[in-house]
Scaffold this motif. Structure first.
Motif, PDB file in Angstrom:
ATOM      1  N   PRO A  67      61.873  21.004 -68.263  1.00  0.00           N
ATOM      2  CA  PRO A  67      61.809  21.601 -66.970  1.00  0.00           C
ATOM      3  C   PRO A  67      62.014  22.484 -66.672  1.00  0.00           C
ATOM      4  N   ARG A  71      60.367  27.079 -65.148  1.00  0.00           N
ATOM      5  CA  ARG A  71      61.282  27.650 -64.128  1.00  0.00           C
ATOM      6  C   ARG A  71      61.660  28.996 -63.937  1.00  0.00           C
ATOM      7  N   THR A 151      48.377  17.611 -65.814  1.00  0.00           N
ATOM      8  CA  THR A 151      49.783  17.234 -65.572  1.00  0.00           C
ATOM      9  C   THR A 151      50.102  17.362 -64.386  1.00  0.00           C
ATOM     10  N   SER A 153      51.316  18.795 -62.389  1.00  0.00           N
ATOM     11  CA  SER A 153      51.862  19.747 -60.618  1.00  0.00           C
ATOM     12  C   SER A 153      50.985  21.224 -61.184  1.00  0.00           C
ATOM     13  N   THR A 156      54.496  24.214 -61.669  1.00  0.00           N
ATOM     14  CA  THR A 156      55.908  24.267 -63.005  1.00  0.00           C
ATOM     15  C   THR A 156      55.364  23.000 -63.716  1.00  0.00           C
ATOM     16  N   TYR A 157      55.046  23.020 -65.001  1.00  0.00           N
ATOM     17  CA  TYR A 157      53.517  21.949 -66.001  1.00  0.00           C
ATOM     18  C   TYR A 157      54.657  21.005 -66.771  1.00  0.00           C
ATOM     19  N   SER A 158      55.456  21.799 -67.464  1.00  0.00           N
ATOM     20  CA  SER A 158      56.288  21.354 -68.256  1.00  0.00           C
ATOM     21  C   SER A 158      55.081  20.006 -69.374  1.00  0.00           C
ATOM     22  N   ARG A 161      55.540  18.235 -74.882  1.00  0.00           N
ATOM     23  CA  ARG A 161      56.975  17.762 -75.511  1.00  0.00           C
ATOM     24  C   ARG A 161      57.496  18.117 -76.717  1.00  0.00           C
ATOM     25  N   TYR A 166      52.563  15.729 -73.112  1.00  0.00           N
ATOM     26  CA  TYR A 166      52.935  14.319 -71.655  1.00  0.00           C
ATOM     27  C   TYR A 166      51.740  13.808 -72.139  1.00  0.00           C
TER      28      TYR A 166
END
Lengths: 372, 147
Positions: A67, A71, A151, A153, A156-158, A161, A166
């Motif tokens: 995560p 950022r 996602t 979000s 801040t997608y993250s 993986r 994801y």
């Protein structure tokens, strides 16, 4: 331009730009030594938003650090996550399924367009034009909605993986992206009429803040900054990662090196990103989006692994050093904004203050990317 | 003499064509939503703060306090306590403390949970003047919802 080099200190004054100033787009402070309206020295003072991102990597597991990567540069989070998962995949020897790679390319390019749209709005805001920001955010909103749908979000997608994604993209996203590509093309034409051809903009940018190719090399500037100085350096072409080698796209290069060239590079790049997205949507294979047998607790074999991606602002490289433990021994992040900012001191010498702000805007700085 | 004149005419034309775009925008539909009078529906995958999932069969929380979420959290914002109730085969959750002031909504906990005992809520209107409101006991919350 009359530059007062070596003038007595009582003839110059220090002007503090930032850390809270709209033109610095965050908490960057620039100590300007002014001779009247001309800059004799501009000293950037970063450090106001330092969060020890690199140190954090040393006391979190490989997956827990994920995560953080969205950022660093919050405007092109996808590319940053891509850089980190790429490095760890290289370290652990994980093969990513083709569908996941294609989705990574689509989402990264969408993110690049949204990032350039923010720059477009904010840059013109710096120059005193408010309206283009509203048009840019209208288009960006469509991208954010698409990415939020898959996602969960908006910034801040993250989303990536180690070994895949994801979750898989759905038909809503694919249909929405096709629709967006079709809508965005005429919008780029509209931006040309509204902004690019505008005489006030041209007078503000043409011949202002010329960065030579030598300066780019000296400070390690990358991304639209180096391409605006006539060097066709793009990580997607020079060291193709992911599946970028499968697509046909051009690297926009403008040799002038002024603020207008960097502006044009970014505007052209949005069109090229649309081209990549279109091809990726057409070629998108079926199949899994997660590699099989990715261990829950990763312990990559000891060694140094590097992975570089072309983020919206230039080359973002991650160097991970593993000592076969569940946490990294060291994570080094090479961020483009830091290098792009470092040439500001040299280039801005002798410029007028409003021109220097135009130069700073054309560098497209994201402060958390400088102070990671 | 010709070049400056061309610049003036060309420059003036560029301003007018820009203005044409702006005027055309007046006749297009509005793209904004009048929040708070209207609000948008959150997408199905929206990552809000987490909440416990209720087992439809028993009416109790699915969570059995295995603490995997606690370990997976990068920011240490989850504290789970469980106890073995009389006659029960395994533990059941008695306290699920989420310190939302530290949470970065990364979703590691939801991914780590193998029994799908936590999910994302769709709440996004989370403003308060009191910091303590963001240290929530999700178990108590679930119990209160059940009553």
């Amino acid at each position: 331009m009359a530059v007062a080099q070596g003038k007595a200190p009582n003839e110059t004054f220090v002007l503090n730009l930032g850390p809270q100033h709209p033109a610095t787009h965050g908490v960057l402070r620039v100590k300007l030594t002014m001779d009247g309206e001309y800059i004799t020295r501009a000293e950037p003072v970063p450090g106001y938003i330092h969060r020890m991102q690199e140190k954090m990597g040393e006391n979190r597991t490989w997956a827990q650090y994920l995560p953080n990567t969205s950022r660093i540069d919050y405007l092109s989070a996808m590319a940053y996550t891509h850089g980190y998962v790429g490095a760890v995949e290289r370290a652990a020897g994980i093969q990513v399924p083709p569908r996941a790679e294609y989705v990574r390319v689509i989402t990264s390019e969408l993110n690049r367009i949204s990032s350039h749209l923010v720059w477009f709005g904010a840059f013109l805001l710096d120059l005193g034009g408010f309206t283009p920001l509203l048009y840019a955010f209208d288009d960006r909103e469509k991208i954010l909605d698409l990415l939020e749908g898959i996602t969960g979000s908006r910034l801040t997608y993250s989303y990536y993986r180690f070994g895949g994604l994801y979750n898989d993209v759905d038909e809503d996203f694919l249909g929405g992206t096709r629709e967006f590509v079709a809508q965005m093309r005429p919008r780029l034409g509209m931006y040309r009429t509204l902004v690019t051809e505008n005489i006030i903009l041209r007078k503000r940018l043409e011949g202002i803040g010329v960065i030579t190719p030598e300066q780019c090399r000296k400070y390690g500037a990358t991304g639209p900054v180096i391409r605006g100085s006539g060097i066709a350096y793009d990580v997607r072409k020079v060291e193709p990662y992911s599946v970028y080698a499968d697509f046909e796209f051009d690297i926009p290069v403008f040799p002038e090196g002024d603020s207008m060239a960097r502006y044009l590079v970014r505007m052209e790049e949005m069109g090229q990103s649309l081209r990549i997205i279109e091809q990726a949507l057409a070629k998108l294979p079926d199949g899994p989006v997660m590699a099989e047998k990715v261990p829950r607790v990763l312990k990559p074999p000891a060694g140094d692994y590097c992975y570089a991606v072309e983020a919206a602002r230039g080359r973002f490289a991650v160097l991970v050093v593993s000592d076969n433990k569940e946490m990294a021994y060291r994570i080094k992040l090479r961020t483009p904004s830091f290098s792009n900012l470092s040439l500001f001191e040299e280039v801005s010498q002798g410029m007028m203050l409003p021109d220097a702000l135009a130069l700073m805007g054309s560098l497209d700085l994201v402060i958390p990317d400088i102070d990671r | 003499m010709k070049q400056p004149l061309r610049d003036i005419v060309g420059g003036f034309y560029s301003l007018l064509s820009g203005m044409r775009v702006t005027i055309a925008q007046f006749f297009k539909p509005s793209v904004t939503v009048h929040y708070p009078h209207e609000s948008l529906q959150m997408p199905a995958r929206f990552r809000g703060h987490i909440e416990l999932v209720r087992d439809p069969a028993t009416g109790k929380a699915v969570c059995f306090a295995c603490k995997v979420c606690e370990k997976s959290c990068p920011s240490d914002c989850i504290t789970v306590e469980g106890a073995k109730l009389e006659g029960a085969k395994r533990k059941s959750v008695t306290q699920f403390r989420l310190d939302f002031t530290k949470c970065s909504l990364c979703g590691s906990c939801v991914e780590a949970c193998k029994s799908n005992a936590i999910r994302f809520s769709r709440q996004y209107n989370l403003a308060s003047t009191n910091k303590d409101e963001f240290v929530m006991d999700l178990f108590k919350r679930l119990e209160a919802e059940g009553q």
